[in-house]
Design an enzyme around this catalytic site. Structure first.
Site, mmCIF file in Angstrom:
data_model
loop_
_atom_site.group_PDB
_atom_site.id
_atom_site.type_symbol
_atom_site.label_atom_id
_atom_site.label_comp_id
_atom_site.label_asym_id
_atom_site.label_seq_id
_atom_site.Cartn_x
_atom_site.Cartn_y
_atom_site.Cartn_z
ATOM 1 N N LYS A 15 16.123 51.882 13.236
ATOM 2 C CA LYS A 15 15.754 52.328 11.881
ATOM 3 C C LYS A 15 16.102 53.796 11.613
ATOM 4 O O LYS A 15 16.406 54.181 10.492
ATOM 5 C CB LYS A 15 14.269 52.098 11.635
ATOM 6 C CG LYS A 15 13.945 50.636 11.358
ATOM 7 C CD LYS A 15 12.523 50.473 10.869
ATOM 8 C CE LYS A 15 12.247 49.041 10.448
ATOM 9 N NZ LYS A 15 12.121 48.131 11.632
ATOM 10 N N GLU B 78 7.867 53.387 1.684
ATOM 11 C CA GLU B 78 6.792 52.409 1.852
ATOM 12 C C GLU B 78 6.959 51.818 3.238
ATOM 13 O O GLU B 78 8.050 51.806 3.801
ATOM 14 C CB GLU B 78 6.862 51.318 0.791
ATOM 15 C CG GLU B 78 7.706 50.098 1.137
ATOM 16 C CD GLU B 78 9.191 50.378 1.228
ATOM 17 O OE1 GLU B 78 9.675 51.257 0.484
ATOM 18 O OE2 GLU B 78 9.857 49.731 2.054
ATOM 19 N N SER C 160 17.684 45.362 18.917
ATOM 20 C CA SER C 160 17.299 46.279 17.840
ATOM 21 C C SER C 160 16.184 47.256 18.195
ATOM 22 O O SER C 160 16.148 48.358 17.662
ATOM 23 C CB SER C 160 16.913 45.488 16.591
ATOM 24 O OG SER C 160 15.856 44.593 16.861
HETATM 25 C C1 LIG Z 1 12.210 46.739 11.464
HETATM 26 C C2 LIG Z 1 12.793 46.048 12.610
HETATM 27 C C3 LIG Z 1 13.581 44.870 12.464
HETATM 28 C C4 LIG Z 1 13.785 44.208 11.134
HETATM 29 O O1 LIG Z 1 14.439 44.961 10.168
HETATM 30 P P1 LIG Z 1 15.962 44.729 9.789
HETATM 31 O O2 LIG Z 1 16.150 45.529 8.565
HETATM 32 O O3 LIG Z 1 16.155 43.263 9.559
HETATM 33 O O4 LIG Z 1 16.777 45.203 10.931
HETATM 34 C C5 LIG Z 1 14.147 44.313 13.589
HETATM 35 N N1 LIG Z 1 13.946 44.839 14.821
HETATM 36 C C6 LIG Z 1 13.205 45.947 15.003
HETATM 37 C C7 LIG Z 1 13.030 46.467 16.386
HETATM 38 C C8 LIG Z 1 12.597 46.586 13.915
HETATM 39 O O5 LIG Z 1 11.844 47.677 14.120
#
Ligand SMILES: *Cc1c(COP(=O)(O)O)cnc(C)c1O
Length: 393
Positions: A89, A111, A377
């Site tokens: 993020k 938000e 992610s």
């Molecule tokens: C916020 C988050 C997501 C989901 O958000 P996307 O915008 O779909 O990437 C996925 N994995 C992690 C670790 C997150 O913090």
């Protein structure tokens, strides 16, 4: 055919900017300036230098030997979990705060639902010494106390949204109201590839550093830039958009999007947006969203707070309806098991969002020689409590 945004802000039939009149000047200012500013040499230099020295990029592309052995294919992990703050993020919030500065803004609003985007926003505001206001539903503030504490420690003001269901949707309404009242000095940092044009494209561009690095790193390791498949979990869709970005128009590269089926697609408790969704408008964008027969937005459910969103970005809605993307839904249970498996096989504890992406290997076979890149992610530290309760650890 291109799967990128067109000049009008659409991906196929999805996207656009469906916003109240009073918000038009704010969104229009962004639309007119984002491409020019982000392509200036001084912007690019500052962005890449912060990604390198502050975020810790490039993140490694790691060959997961034991996982690959188990599923008889070559699996590489793109380690976004190693980014500062523990997930992808921050790539976006760094980009947006630099853009906000160039636009002369001295106040940031955001938000947040689970609090991850709030933390990533509060982080870059502290870095830049800019005032930060985060709107958060009162219920979410109770549920996500550690992230609220992080935001406060980083100097942000967390304002509870007290109306409606007191969750993400209500926090978004408060943020929009704030932006309408503060059109000149305030920038609204949206955390995923959602919202009115140009947000989905802007956020995808900031996250596209992920696939840019994958190409280079894969070339080094495999002698070719293109994997056979790129796999990512999809909430709003930003980590997925970043991982797909430079492969979108090359149909040789398979794109796999993994959504949260919650307790099961047909249980009424899921977040399998593209499979269950119909075209509609949410947060200023035309996209697929979960709704009742008369168009009321359905409450989503997933064990992972980051996938718990009733819509999906317009890029992903287009990838789904055009057939370019393969969409797979994964239940809470399968995601949790896959998270435990990755921990034991590779010594990496993933965020529960990310665990969904790893759960596909159980039922989706790949060829021995396929090169499959999974976008890891985020890290699982924030989810330890949930893992502990779930497995009685
Ligand atoms: C916020 C988050 C997501 C989901 O958000 P996307 O915008 O779909 O990437 C996925 N994995 C992690 C670790 C997150 O913090």
């Amino acid at each position: 055919m291109s799967y990128h945004v067109n000049e009008k802000g659409y991906y196929g039939e999805f996207g656009g900017a469906y916003i109240p009149e009073m918000l038009y000047p704010n969104v229009e200012e962004l639309r007119q300036n984002y491409l020019e500013i982000t392509s200036e040499a001084s912007f690019k230099e500052e962005f890449s230098s912060l990604l390198k020295d502050y975020v810790g990029r490039p993140t490694p592309l790691y060959f997961a030997e034991r996982l690959s052995e188990k599923y008889n294919t070559k699996i590489y992990l793109k380690r976004e979990d190693l980014c500062h703050t523990g997930a992808h993020k921050v790539n976006n919030t760094i980009g947006q705060i630099l853009l906000a500065k160039k636009l002369g803004k001295n106040r940031i609003i955001a938000e947040t639902g689970a609090g991850q985007h709030g933390v990533a926003t509060a982080t870059v505001c502290a870095l830049m010494g800019i005032e930060c206001i985060v709107y958060m539903g009162e219920i979410d503030i109770e549920r996500q106390a550690p992230n609220v504490a992080r935001m406060k420690m980083l100097g942000a003001t967390v304002i509870p949204a007290l109306s409606g269901s007191r969750t993400l949707k209500d926090a978004t309404n408060e943020a929009i109201r704030d932006w309408i009242n503060n059109p000149t000095n305030t920038h609204y940092i949206i955390g995923s590839v959602v919202g009115p044009h140009p947000y989905p494209d802007m956020v995808a561009r900031f996250q596209s550093v992920i696939s840019e690095e994958i190409k280079e790193q894969l070339h080094e390791k495999e002698g070719r830039e293109e994997p056979d498949y790129v796999v990512a979990c999809v909430g709003g869709g930003s980590n997925a958009a970043g991982a797909y970005y430079h492969f979108l128009d090359n149909e040789e590269v398979g794109i796999i999007a993994v959504e949260a089926a919650g307790k099961g697609i047909h249980t009424g408790e899921s977040a399998a947006t593209s499979v269950l969704g119909k075209a509609g408008i949410i947060h200023g964008s035309k996209t697929l969203l979960m709704q009742t027969g008369d168009g009321q937005i359905t409450e989503p459910y997933s064990i992972s707070a980051g996938l718990d969103y009733p819509g999906v970005g317009p890029m992903h809605a287009h990838l789904y309806t055009s057939g370019r993307g393969e969409f797979i839904s994964i239940t809470d249970e399968d995601a949790m098991l896959a998270g435990l498996e990755l921990s034991k096989l590779e010594g990496i504890i993933p965020a529960i969002e990310t665990s969904h992406a790893f759960a596909i290997f159980k039922d989706r076979p790949f060829k021995n020689e396929d090169v499959v890149v999974v976008n890891l992610s985020g890290r699982g530290d924030k989810d330890l409590g949930t893992y502990i309760d779930y497995f009685n650890l």
